[in-house]
Structures are given as structure tokens and as C-alpha cells.
Design a protein around this motif. Structure first.
Motif, PDB file in Angstrom:
ATOM      1  N   TYR A  45       0.835  -1.200   0.000  1.00  0.00           N
ATOM      2  CA  TYR A  45       0.000   0.000   0.000  1.00  0.00           C
ATOM      3  C   TYR A  45       0.874   1.254   0.000  1.00  0.00           C
ATOM      4  O   TYR A  45       1.957   1.260   0.570  1.00  0.00           O
ATOM      5  N   TRP A  46       0.360   2.305  -0.621  1.00  0.00           N
ATOM      6  CA  TRP A  46       0.961   3.625  -0.511  1.00  0.00           C
ATOM      7  C   TRP A  46      -0.060   4.571   0.105  1.00  0.00           C
ATOM      8  O   TRP A  46      -1.204   4.658  -0.349  1.00  0.00           O
ATOM      9  N   TYR A  53      -2.868   0.629  -4.064  1.00  0.00           N
ATOM     10  CA  TYR A  53      -2.532  -0.602  -3.386  1.00  0.00           C
ATOM     11  C   TYR A  53      -2.364  -1.729  -4.397  1.00  0.00           C
ATOM     12  O   TYR A  53      -2.750  -1.596  -5.566  1.00  0.00           O
ATOM     13  N   SER A  54      -1.783  -2.818  -3.905  1.00  0.00           N
ATOM     14  CA  SER A  54      -1.534  -3.973  -4.763  1.00  0.00           C
ATOM     15  C   SER A  54      -1.777  -5.242  -3.959  1.00  0.00           C
ATOM     16  O   SER A  54      -1.327  -5.350  -2.816  1.00  0.00           O
ATOM     17  N   THR A  60      -2.564  -3.955  -9.451  1.00  0.00           N
ATOM     18  CA  THR A  60      -2.628  -2.711  -8.677  1.00  0.00           C
ATOM     19  C   THR A  60      -4.009  -2.096  -8.843  1.00  0.00           C
ATOM     20  O   THR A  60      -4.726  -2.382  -9.813  1.00  0.00           O
ATOM     21  N   ASP A  61      -4.373  -1.232  -7.904  1.00  0.00           N
ATOM     22  CA  ASP A  61      -5.664  -0.561  -7.988  1.00  0.00           C
ATOM     23  C   ASP A  61      -5.599   0.761  -7.230  1.00  0.00           C
ATOM     24  O   ASP A  61      -4.732   0.961  -6.366  1.00  0.00           O
ATOM     25  N   GLY A  95      -7.725  -5.801   1.882  1.00  0.00           N
ATOM     26  CA  GLY A  95      -6.978  -5.483   3.084  1.00  0.00           C
ATOM     27  C   GLY A  95      -6.869  -3.998   3.355  1.00  0.00           C
ATOM     28  O   GLY A  95      -6.062  -3.568   4.188  1.00  0.00           O
ATOM     29  N   LYS A  96      -7.662  -3.180   2.671  1.00  0.00           N
ATOM     30  CA  LYS A  96      -7.533  -1.725   2.830  1.00  0.00           C
ATOM     31  C   LYS A  96      -7.966  -1.279   4.217  1.00  0.00           C
ATOM     32  O   LYS A  96      -8.914  -1.806   4.790  1.00  0.00           O
TER      33      LYS A  96
END
Lengths: 115, 115
Positions: free
Chosen positions: A33-34, A48-49, A55-56, B101-102
């Protein structure tokens, strides 16, 4: 294990410049995640990936791009930097989305200033 | 649209006393909640979590309480120590219904524990 590493620690960019923030993890985590954190605010998810090649977008993806060619690396690309992108950027990773713990492990952050 | 809110930007307590940090959420579908602790110039680190099927989880000096009907959770630190001085973020996720997982983070509460 080094955990999650980020480079650089600090960077000053001029408006319109581009750069790549590097993130790597050595825990064999699938999920990465970023986030960005603005003063007085919580962490907002940029991208995120869920695995290599996937990725999304998160909540605030505009102005950024990502790639995930390996499990270990998840670079964040800023194109045409703007002052609104001045922030602290955190990369995080986690092993599993389900189960008793979805703990995300964070890197130390990159402090970016766009002038 | 702030789905996770920490309405107290700061809290100051005396060493040895109880610290209570609060968090409210709006999405009743959240099924997993976490607390992170962040020191200056470092990334957040995981502290404690709770599943929505529980109303309490304890780990040493840290206890998290969940009130689903009120959409409210709190973190209790007893006894508070000067080393607990940090920014505390609560976060929520759709742990069991999402494959990403966000995490959605609150704005954070700065805790100061005075010796």
C-alpha cells in the motif's frame, strides 16, 4: 529482516518535476500500500496492490502511478509534481487480508516538499 | 466523507493515570478495527486490534473496547507511561468481506504523558 524500506527519506522537488519513491519489503507479503499523510490528517490510501502485476486505486490516486513487477517492490511515481503533493508518504505491506490480524507493516516514510 | 473520526486532536495525562483515546465510525459494515502508534519521523506501528464479533481485547497495558451499536471504539492505556507519548491512529477495515486489506484511518490523536 529489514521489513519495509523506503528511499529517499527526504526530497525537495520543483513544480513540474517527476520522481519515483521506492518501497521494498523482504517479508514475502502479497499486499502492499501507498499512503500519504498531510499535517493534522490521517493516512489516505493512494494505491494498493494485492500481488505482483495487480494494482488498484485508493482514495487519492490523482497525480500518481504505481507498478508491481515483483513481490518485493512497489514504486510510486509522481508525474508533474504540484505543491498539493507536499506530504509524507508511507509504504506498507501485509501478508493476508483475512484472519485474526490484518496488520500492516509500515516503512519510515518519505518527506516530500514541492516548491 | 470521513468514515473514521477521532474528534480529539490531543490528550494530556499524568504518568500512572489512565489514557482513553476515542474513535467513531460511520460504516456499519466495518468488521475489524486496529490501533496504530506513531512516533515523530517514524512509520506507524501496530498496537492492538479487535474483531467486530468481540467487544473487548486486552494486551498488557492496552485494552480496546468496541461498542457496535454506538459505532464507537476506545483505547485504554493503564498505567500511562511517558514512552506512550505519540500519535495514535484508529483504523477500520472490511476484513472479512473484502479482498483488498484496505484500512481507513482516523485523523489521529496526539497523546502526551507527563512525568
Amino acid at each position: 529482516n529489514a521489513g519495509v524500506t523506503q528511499t529517499p527519506k527526504f526530497r525537495i522537488l520543483k513544480i513540474g518535476q517527476s520522481m519515483t519513491l521506492q518501497c521494498a519489503q523482504d517479508m514475502n507479503h502479497n499486499y502492499m500500500y501507498w499512503y500519504r499523510q498531510d499535517p493534522g490528517m490521517g493516512l489516505k490510501l493512494i494505491y494498493y496492490s494485492v500481488g505482483a502485476g495487480i494494482t488498484d486505486k485508493g482514495e487519492v490516486p490523482n497525480g500518481y502511478n504505481v507498478s508491481r513487477s515483483t513481490t518485493e517492490d512497489f514504486p510510486l511515481r509522481l508525474e508533474l509534481a504540484a505543491p498539493s503533493q507536499t506530504s509524507v508518504y508511507f509504504c506498507a505491506s501485509s501478508y493476508t487480508r483475512q484472519g485474526p490480524s490484518n496488520e500492516q507493516f509500515f516503512g519510515p516514510g518519505t518527506r516530500l516538499t514541492v516548491l | 466523507d470521513q468514515q473514521v473520526k477521532q474528534n480529539s486532536p490531543s490528550l494530556s495525562v499524568q504518568e500512572g493515570r489512565i489514557s482513553i483515546l476515542n474513535c467513531d465510525y460511520t460504516n456499519s459494515m466495518f468488521d475489524y478495527f486496529l490501533w496504530y502508534k506513531k512516533y515523530p519521523a517514524e512509520g506507524p506501528t501496530f498496537l492492538i486490534s479487535i474483531s467486530s464479533i468481540k467487544d473487548k481485547n486486552e494486551d498488557g497495558r492496552f485494552t480496546v473496547f468496541l461498542n457496535k451499536s454506538a459505532k464507537h471504539l476506545s483505547l485504554h492505556i493503564v498505567p500511562s507511561q511517558p514512552g506512550d507519548s505519540a500519535v495514535y491512529f484508529c483504523a477500520a477495515s472490511l476484513q472479512y468481506s473484502s479482498n483488498t486489506g484496505k484500512l481507513i484511518f482516523g485523523q489521529g490523536t496526539t497523546l502526551q504523558v507527563k512525568p
